[in-house]
Design an enzyme around this catalytic site. Structure first.
Site, PDB file in Angstrom:
ATOM      1  N   GLN A 100     -30.085 -51.102  26.390  1.00 50.27           N
ATOM      2  CA  GLN A 100     -30.350 -51.790  25.127  1.00 50.27           C
ATOM      3  C   GLN A 100     -29.580 -51.089  24.003  1.00 50.27           C
ATOM      4  O   GLN A 100     -29.820 -49.910  23.707  1.00 50.27           O
ATOM      5  CB  GLN A 100     -31.840 -51.803  24.786  1.00 50.27           C
ATOM      6  CG  GLN A 100     -32.105 -52.714  23.582  1.00 50.27           C
ATOM      7  CD  GLN A 100     -33.529 -52.655  23.080  1.00 50.27           C
ATOM      8  OE1 GLN A 100     -34.014 -51.590  22.715  1.00 50.27           O
ATOM      9  NE2 GLN A 100     -34.196 -53.801  23.047  1.00 50.27           N
ATOM     10  N   TYR A 186     -35.222 -54.102  13.249  1.00 49.55           N
ATOM     11  CA  TYR A 186     -34.053 -53.246  13.166  1.00 49.55           C
ATOM     12  C   TYR A 186     -32.860 -54.014  12.573  1.00 49.55           C
ATOM     13  O   TYR A 186     -33.027 -55.116  12.065  1.00 49.55           O
ATOM     14  CB  TYR A 186     -33.776 -52.617  14.530  1.00 49.55           C
ATOM     15  CG  TYR A 186     -34.929 -51.747  14.977  1.00 49.55           C
ATOM     16  CD1 TYR A 186     -35.293 -50.614  14.238  1.00 49.55           C
ATOM     17  CD2 TYR A 186     -35.695 -52.059  16.092  1.00 49.55           C
ATOM     18  CE1 TYR A 186     -36.377 -49.834  14.612  1.00 49.55           C
ATOM     19  CE2 TYR A 186     -36.784 -51.281  16.479  1.00 49.55           C
ATOM     20  CZ  TYR A 186     -37.121 -50.170  15.728  1.00 49.55           C
ATOM     21  OH  TYR A 186     -38.197 -49.398  16.091  1.00 49.55           O
ATOM     22  N   ARG A 328     -46.068 -51.412  28.695  1.00 50.86           N
ATOM     23  CA  ARG A 328     -46.954 -50.268  28.919  1.00 50.86           C
ATOM     24  C   ARG A 328     -47.431 -50.136  30.375  1.00 50.86           C
ATOM     25  O   ARG A 328     -47.562 -49.006  30.858  1.00 50.86           O
ATOM     26  CB  ARG A 328     -48.134 -50.328  27.937  1.00 50.86           C
ATOM     27  CG  ARG A 328     -47.719 -49.888  26.533  1.00 50.86           C
ATOM     28  CD  ARG A 328     -48.855 -49.980  25.547  1.00 50.86           C
ATOM     29  NE  ARG A 328     -49.120 -51.359  25.161  1.00 50.86           N
ATOM     30  CZ  ARG A 328     -48.706 -51.917  24.029  1.00 50.86           C
ATOM     31  NH1 ARG A 328     -48.005 -51.218  23.169  1.00 50.86           N
ATOM     32  NH2 ARG A 328     -48.999 -53.171  23.739  1.00 50.86           N
TER      33      ARG A 328
END
Length: 372
Positions: A100, A186, A328
């Site tokens: 990424q 971002y 998670r």
């Protein structure tokens, strides 16, 4: 459980063994100085190579693109060599891995950028946003972000060139492709969303203008390494890190159409995943499916202890998704695909060991041992 999650799928030139994605998760274990991926990270990712696709943690494309302590980069020879250790380890275990590519824009502090002022679409500070810095211990120290400066046209061209070079570096490092991080508040998200982009030139104002930076970055990535190696992550309905759009359904349906024109290999939608968050509207998912012809990945709240991956199975069976990311659950379950396939219990992670530190909470989670 039905087995739609465990059907193979074609991703560009690749055939993936299942439709389970390990999505990008910041773990902040890169070696210092230099933000270099290392043997510990190679072990961590290789343990999880049972996923059909692994997407690495966010990896900064430049020193100014760094938002948090101890995150890895992919712009120096040492960083490329460090990631080669990781991709070799994953490939030895039969895995497929994309990196990424990440530029945080305004979501940082000069402590993380060598003292440089952050850059963004506009000189608008993200309110009530903190990042963590190296405060001399192995625990992250949280500090406020600072006001960025508005990017000039020259800054925009430089960052596009940095994305392009990082994609080439990724292929040199052995990655099977790249995912452009255009989500979670971002840099690219700061251009897309109406409330963080106050520009009055061709990169601001109208929706077409706010999508221009995304369009140009993706064009550069596709030109560099081929559309079949490029995925993009968007987060249409999150307000993470202070980015808000006045009409996300319209904005992100248009973004999907734009990305479809580039023929990128996948679109990865990050859904809001806190417990009481609203569900992504079904009308939006249907619109995205209509606009985008490639592989569609969704991530966020697709696992529960009660029903395990039933929601993920349903999403794939409905045709609205092709692959599902489990974030998670992958932290504490290196063998997550096996556990889901067999209906084995799924362990919960220790939140205190997510960021920074060493092998504790990273590589020491065991695989499931069925009772003899």
């Amino acid at each position: 459980m039905s087995n739609s999650l465990f059907q193979p799928i074609t991703l560009g030139h690749l055939t993936l063994k299942n439709r389970i994605v390990m999505p990008p998760m910041t773990r902040s274990r890169a070696s210092q100085p230099g933000d270099v991926a290392n043997e510990l990270m190679a072990t961590y990712y290789a343990q999880r190579a049972g996923a059909g696709l692994i997407v690495s943690e966010g990896t900064q494309i430049s020193p100014l693109g760094k938002g948090y302590a101890w995150t890895p980069g992919i712009y120096t020879p040492a960083q490329i060599a460090g990631w080669r250790q990781v991709t070799d380890a994953v490939h030895r275990e039969g895995g497929v891995m994309f990196v990424q590519l990440w530029h945080v824009g305004r979501v940082t502090n000069p402590d993380n950028t060598g003292g440089a002022q952050p850059i963004s679409a506009s000189a608008v500070k993200a309110e009530n946003v903190k990042v963590f810095v190296d405060n001399g211990t192995d625990a992250p120290g949280f500090v406020d972000v600072v006001a960025p400066r508005e990017m000039t046209k020259a800054d925009i061209q430089q960052v596009i060139a940095e994305y392009r070079q990082s994609a080439l570096n990724a292929i040199e490092a052995g990655f099977d492709g790249i995912e452009l991080h255009a989500a979670n508040g971002y840099l690219i998200n700061q251009f897309i969303d109406s409330e963080s982009n106050h520009r009055t030139d061709e990169y601001g104002g109208s929706l077409e203008n706010r999508l221009r930076f995304l369009d140009e970055v993706v064009g550069a990535l596709v030109n560099a390494i081929g559309a079949e190696r490029v995925g993009v992550r968007l987060a249409p309905f999150t307000t993470l890190n202070g980015t808000v759009d006045a009409d996300p359904q319209t904005t992100y349906t248009a973004a999907a159409a734009l990305l479809n024109r580039h023929k990128i290999v996948y679109l990865h939608i990050a859904e809001v995943d806190w417990d009481d968050a609203p569900d992504t509207p079904m009308t939006f998912k249907q619109a995205i499916r209509a606009q985008f012809d490639g592989v569609l990945i969704y991530a966020g709240r697709y696992f529960t202890q009660q029903d395990q991956a039933a929601k993920a199975e349903l999403a794939i069976a409905s045709g609205l998704a092709d692959m599902i990311g489990f974030g998670r659950p992958f932290v504490a379950n290196p063998d997550l695909p096996v556990r889901l396939a067999q209906g084995f219990p799924v362990a919960t992670h220790d939140p205190d060991t997510l960021f920074g530190g060493g092998e504790k909470g990273l590589t020491d989670y065991p695989v499931y041992q069925a009772a003899k």
